[in-house]
Design a protein around this motif. Structure first.
Motif, PDB file in Angstrom:
ATOM      1  N   MET A   1     -54.138   0.461  37.832  1.00 41.30           N
ATOM      2  CA  MET A   1     -53.612   0.182  39.023  1.00 41.30           C
ATOM      3  C   MET A   1     -53.025   0.966  39.844  1.00 41.30           C
ATOM      4  SD  MET A   1     -51.993  -3.699  38.734  1.00 41.30           S
ATOM      5  CE  MET A   1     -50.182  -3.091  38.421  1.00 41.30           C
ATOM      6  N   GLU A   2     -52.241   1.848  39.093  1.00 38.22           N
ATOM      7  CA  GLU A   2     -51.396   3.040  39.616  1.00 38.22           C
ATOM      8  C   GLU A   2     -52.208   4.280  40.193  1.00 38.22           C
ATOM      9  OE1 GLU A   2     -48.692   1.608  40.327  1.00 38.22           O
ATOM     10  OE2 GLU A   2     -49.245   0.207  38.633  1.00 38.22           O
TER      11      GLU A   2
ATOM     12  N   LYS B   1     -55.110   7.015  44.367  1.00 35.30           N
ATOM     13  CA  LYS B   1     -56.421   7.773  44.782  1.00 35.30           C
ATOM     14  C   LYS B   1     -57.445   6.515  44.823  1.00 35.30           C
ATOM     15  CE  LYS B   1     -59.046  11.174  42.863  1.00 35.30           C
ATOM     16  NZ  LYS B   1     -59.379  12.151  41.519  1.00 35.30           N
ATOM     17  N   PRO B   2     -57.743   6.318  46.164  1.00 33.78           N
ATOM     18  CA  PRO B   2     -58.394   5.058  46.072  1.00 33.78           C
ATOM     19  C   PRO B   2     -59.993   5.314  45.410  1.00 33.78           C
ATOM     20  CG  PRO B   2     -57.148   5.179  48.129  1.00 33.78           C
ATOM     21  CD  PRO B   2     -56.728   6.252  47.256  1.00 33.78           C
ATOM     22  N   SER B   3     -60.464   6.847  45.450  1.00 30.97           N
ATOM     23  CA  SER B   3     -61.612   6.981  45.018  1.00 30.97           C
ATOM     24  C   SER B   3     -61.843   6.890  43.508  1.00 30.97           C
ATOM     25  CB  SER B   3     -62.286   8.540  45.264  1.00 30.97           C
ATOM     26  OG  SER B   3     -61.343   9.200  44.444  1.00 30.97           O
ATOM     27  N   TYR B   4     -60.876   6.732  42.813  1.00 31.18           N
ATOM     28  CA  TYR B   4     -60.687   6.453  41.459  1.00 31.18           C
ATOM     29  C   TYR B   4     -61.193   4.998  40.982  1.00 31.18           C
ATOM     30  CZ  TYR B   4     -58.683   5.276  36.833  1.00 31.18           C
ATOM     31  OH  TYR B   4     -58.333   4.775  35.502  1.00 31.18           O
TER      32      TYR B   4
ATOM     33  N   GLY C   1     -53.889   2.010  49.172  1.00 31.43           N
ATOM     34  CA  GLY C   1     -53.433   3.093  49.865  1.00 31.43           C
ATOM     35  C   GLY C   1     -52.629   2.573  51.131  1.00 31.43           C
ATOM     36  N   CYS C   2     -52.988   1.535  51.911  1.00 35.29           N
ATOM     37  CA  CYS C   2     -52.355   1.113  52.933  1.00 35.29           C
ATOM     38  C   CYS C   2     -50.832   0.604  52.955  1.00 35.29           C
ATOM     39  CB  CYS C   2     -53.326   0.019  53.657  1.00 35.29           C
ATOM     40  SG  CYS C   2     -52.764  -0.355  55.375  1.00 35.29           S
ATOM     41  N   LEU C   3     -50.920  -0.403  51.960  1.00 32.25           N
ATOM     42  CA  LEU C   3     -49.281  -0.832  51.517  1.00 32.25           C
ATOM     43  C   LEU C   3     -49.307  -0.267  50.132  1.00 32.25           C
ATOM     44  CD1 LEU C   3     -46.893  -2.301  51.634  1.00 32.25           C
ATOM     45  CD2 LEU C   3     -48.401  -4.249  51.082  1.00 32.25           C
ATOM     46  N   ASN C   4     -48.254   0.520  49.693  1.00 30.11           N
ATOM     47  CA  ASN C   4     -48.134   0.816  48.282  1.00 30.11           C
ATOM     48  C   ASN C   4     -46.822  -0.167  47.776  1.00 30.11           C
ATOM     49  OD1 ASN C   4     -48.656   4.104  49.204  1.00 30.11           O
ATOM     50  ND2 ASN C   4     -49.583   3.134  47.480  1.00 30.11           N
TER      51      ASN C   4
END
Ligand SMILES: Nc1ncnc2c1ncn2[C@@H]1O[C@H](COP(=O)(O)OP(=O)(O)OP(=O)(O)O)[C@@H](O)[C@H]1O
Ligand SMILES: [Mg+2]
Length: 365
Positions: free
Chosen positions: A138-139, A144-147, A110-113
């Motif tokens: 990956m997407e 959604k990092p919690s995923y 989520g920092c760099l997309n």
């Protein structure tokens, strides 16, 4: 978002490299095996904490060196961030944001997309279900990092259950039931997230594909979960019931036959399965539609454009697809690799910063 500076140290074929890319199109031009993809790989690493080509981090370190690394300075709406990744031949990599070490790779998400588009992505259509699950994972992880954490915990629980199944003579039913509950709970979260993601993807991809095919083809993208989410509130129980009902069978086979590790995505063009019946061109266009949709979703969710990494894809597209791709990426910082610069010029790419890549050195042209 925009990468302001990229610095490589003993990364792949680079002893040291500093790039200061412009906002728009950054072209990396050079012959085969000169080190173009290596640069895209280093950016991908800073976005997802892993390479897109290998799971063995040590391969990324320049031959014969003990240590290597990447440092990337990024401008985002939320301010400037510096992402660091230090690689060690004999130790785990160390990731950091603004100098603060991260204890888990997931904290980087989520920092760099980024959205990467490479010829190998054709496996998204032609490959097995695992490729399409990897795409979803990956997407969704980037969005959604919690995923990502749920998925990791799911995989651990699955591995443990499978380990029990592989030794039927000493099968521990009480322990298995604990893993069943974990798999059911985490599995239902994964299925619901994938369901939501594919639903959104499907609408956008249909429009993209319509445009790319001159209004001729209707692309239908649908999620094929192993356990359908018809009743989301009861999904955990449904998975649990299936796990229990299949326990005997799983014991005989030695692996778990129920759960999202068996999911797939169905891709249909005018009602027929692209995976099986699509022509080469249709399959390629389907992948492009999916990638551009991914770009759209990220743009919408983050309210800023991701960075695009296009590896050798331009020459494979016809004029119309090239134009649409150019339009879609007009507000994204984009890194494009190519072996023949003329291909880009003839496709109408202008205002680009061109770097010539040769044997581990990069010079602006
Ligand atoms: N760990 C490493 N240390 C040193 N060199 C490496 C390492 N890994 C790969 N290389 C070298 O990097 C080169 C490949 O780089 P890369 O994949 O970026 O090429 P490319 O310019 O994208 O080529 P192509 O146009 O064929 O895709 C090869 O020469 C390979 O030997
Ligand atoms: Mg390459």
């Amino acid at each position: 978002m925009r990468i302001r500076e990229l610095k490589l140290m003993n990364f792949r074929s680079y002893e040291s490299l500093v790039l200061e890319p412009d906002e728009g199109l950054c072209v990396l031009s050079g012959d085969n095996a000169e080190g173009k993809t290596n640069i895209l790989e280093s950016i991908f690493l800073c976005a997802l904490g892993r390479s897109h080509r290998t799971s063995r981090d040590a391969e990324l370190i320049r031959y014969g060196k003990e240590e290597g690394g990447v440092r990337l300075v990024l401008d985002t709406r939320g301010g400037t961030r510096t992402i660091g990744c230090r690689l060690f031949a004999r130790d785990r990599k160390k990731l950091s944001i603004d100098g603060a070490p991260l204890s888990r790779s997931g904290e980087l998400l989520g920092c760099l997309n980024v959205v990467m588009f490479a010829p190998e992505d054709l496996t998204l259509v032609k490959g097995g279900p695992g490729e399409r699950r990897r795409f979803m994972d990956m997407e969704i992880s980037q969005l959604k990092p919690s995923y990502y954490y749920t998925l990791q915990r799911y995989n651990t629980a699955l591995k443990q259950r499978n380990a029990l199944l592989k030794d039927p003579d000493h099968f521990d039913a009480a322990q298995a039931s604990i893993w069943d509950e974990q798999i059911a709970m985490l599995g239902s979260e994964i299925i619901l997230d994938r369901d939501e993601f594919v639903e959104e993807l499907s609408g956008i991809a249909a429009d993209m594909h319509m445009a790319l095919s001159d209004n001729k083809e209707i692309l239908l993208v649908s999620y094929e979960p192993d356990v359908p989410a018809d009743d989301p509130d009861r999904l955990t129980e449904t998975i649990l019931e299936k796990l229990r009902a299949n326990q005997e069978k799983d014991l005989a086979r030695g692996y778990t036959s129920v759960g999202p590790h068996r999911d797939d995505i169905m891709l249909e063009l005018d009602g027929t399965d692209v995976r099986v019946y699509g022509s080469q061109g249709q399959q390629r266009t389907t992948v492009l539609s999916l990638k551009l949709s991914e770009l759209e979703i990220m743009r919408g969710m983050r309210d800023e454009s991701p960075v695009l990494l296009l590896d050798d894809v331009f020459s494979e597209l016809d004029r119309k697809r090239q134009e649409l791709l150019l339009k879609a990426i007009s507000d994204c910082q984009t890194f494009i690799t190519c072996t023949h610069l003329e291909e880009l010029v003839s496709a109408g790419v202008d205002r680009m910063q061109v770097y010539s890549v040769r044997n581990g050195t990069v010079n602006e042209m």
